[in-house]
Write a protein that holds these residues in place. Structure first.
Motif, mmCIF file in Angstrom:
data_model
loop_
_atom_site.group_PDB
_atom_site.id
_atom_site.type_symbol
_atom_site.label_atom_id
_atom_site.label_comp_id
_atom_site.label_asym_id
_atom_site.label_seq_id
_atom_site.Cartn_x
_atom_site.Cartn_y
_atom_site.Cartn_z
ATOM 1 N N UNK A 106 0.819 -1.189 0.000
ATOM 2 C CA UNK A 106 0.000 0.000 0.000
ATOM 3 C C UNK A 106 0.862 1.251 0.000
ATOM 4 N N UNK A 107 2.049 1.157 0.579
ATOM 5 C CA UNK A 107 2.940 2.313 0.590
ATOM 6 C C UNK A 107 3.362 2.685 -0.834
ATOM 7 N N UNK A 108 3.626 1.685 -1.665
ATOM 8 C CA UNK A 108 4.000 1.953 -3.055
ATOM 9 C C UNK A 108 2.850 2.614 -3.816
ATOM 10 N N UNK A 109 1.627 2.192 -3.533
ATOM 11 C CA UNK A 109 0.467 2.792 -4.188
ATOM 12 C C UNK A 109 0.271 4.233 -3.730
ATOM 13 N N UNK A 110 0.514 4.486 -2.453
ATOM 14 C CA UNK A 110 0.413 5.846 -1.932
ATOM 15 C C UNK A 110 1.431 6.756 -2.616
ATOM 16 N N UNK A 111 2.641 6.254 -2.803
ATOM 17 C CA UNK A 111 3.680 7.032 -3.477
ATOM 18 C C UNK A 111 3.285 7.298 -4.928
ATOM 19 N N UNK A 112 2.705 6.317 -5.597
ATOM 20 C CA UNK A 112 2.274 6.499 -6.983
ATOM 21 C C UNK A 112 1.188 7.569 -7.089
ATOM 22 N N UNK A 113 0.237 7.544 -6.161
ATOM 23 C CA UNK A 113 -0.850 8.535 -6.178
ATOM 24 C C UNK A 113 -0.313 9.933 -5.873
ATOM 25 N N UNK A 114 0.551 10.043 -4.884
ATOM 26 C CA UNK A 114 1.104 11.348 -4.531
ATOM 27 C C UNK A 114 1.992 11.902 -5.637
ATOM 28 N N UNK B 86 -0.337 13.176 -8.308
ATOM 29 C CA UNK B 86 -0.958 14.420 -7.849
ATOM 30 C C UNK B 86 0.018 15.589 -7.975
ATOM 31 N N UNK B 87 1.256 15.384 -7.566
ATOM 32 C CA UNK B 87 2.263 16.448 -7.652
ATOM 33 C C UNK B 87 2.531 16.835 -9.101
ATOM 34 N N UNK B 88 2.607 15.842 -9.969
ATOM 35 C CA UNK B 88 2.832 16.114 -11.384
ATOM 36 C C UNK B 88 1.652 16.877 -11.987
ATOM 37 N N UNK B 89 0.446 16.508 -11.619
ATOM 38 C CA UNK B 89 -0.739 17.188 -12.138
ATOM 39 C C UNK B 89 -0.813 18.626 -11.650
ATOM 40 N N UNK C 273 -1.009 5.892 -15.660
ATOM 41 C CA UNK C 273 -0.338 4.716 -15.107
ATOM 42 C C UNK C 273 -0.645 4.532 -13.629
ATOM 43 N N UNK C 274 -0.696 5.626 -12.877
ATOM 44 C CA UNK C 274 -0.993 5.524 -11.445
ATOM 45 C C UNK C 274 -2.417 5.023 -11.225
ATOM 46 N N UNK C 275 -3.373 5.532 -11.990
ATOM 47 C CA UNK C 275 -4.766 5.122 -11.826
ATOM 48 C C UNK C 275 -4.936 3.642 -12.141
ATOM 49 N N UNK C 276 -4.338 3.195 -13.231
ATOM 50 C CA UNK C 276 -4.449 1.783 -13.600
ATOM 51 C C UNK C 276 -3.767 0.876 -12.581
ATOM 52 N N UNK D 222 -3.116 1.486 -9.324
ATOM 53 C CA UNK D 222 -3.820 1.480 -8.036
ATOM 54 C C UNK D 222 -5.127 0.692 -8.135
ATOM 55 N N UNK D 223 -5.852 0.846 -9.229
ATOM 56 C CA UNK D 223 -7.110 0.115 -9.385
ATOM 57 C C UNK D 223 -6.868 -1.392 -9.472
ATOM 58 N N UNK D 224 -5.857 -1.799 -10.210
ATOM 59 C CA UNK D 224 -5.555 -3.233 -10.337
ATOM 60 C C UNK D 224 -5.097 -3.818 -9.006
#
Length: 90
Positions: A1-9, A12-15, A37-40, A42-44
């Protein structure tokens, strides 16, 4: 879950950093790649974490999974954005 949190953050920072730019520029393409890539991812992973119930109608994660793949088709797959970045950079 930590890796997914990093991907989402990271997405978000890039956006937020590339948010005010025009649609056809390099920042927009980079934002599309990172967010898609982050959305796909995290959803998977959410489907895997919740086991068999995640893909049934009893849980909402299947909606996010379908939305991630639908958004990738609507906005273009990450490979398309990467090709556009490559053509502008090189």
């Amino acid at each position: 879950m930590a890796d997914l949190y990093v991907a989402v953050q990271s997405a978000r920072a890039c956006s937020q950093r590339c948010g005010g730019r025009a649609v056809g520029d390099v920042g927009s393409a980079g934002r599309g790649v990172v967010a898609s890539e982050a959305f796909s991812k995290v959803a998977a992973e959410a489907v895997q974490m919740h086991g068999g119930i995640a893909i049934t109608w009893e849980h909402d994660i299947q909606l996010y999974f379908k939305r991630a793949h639908g958004s990738a088709q609507l906005l273009g797959p990450p490979q398309e954005h990467l090709r556009r970045l490559e053509s502008e950079v090189f």
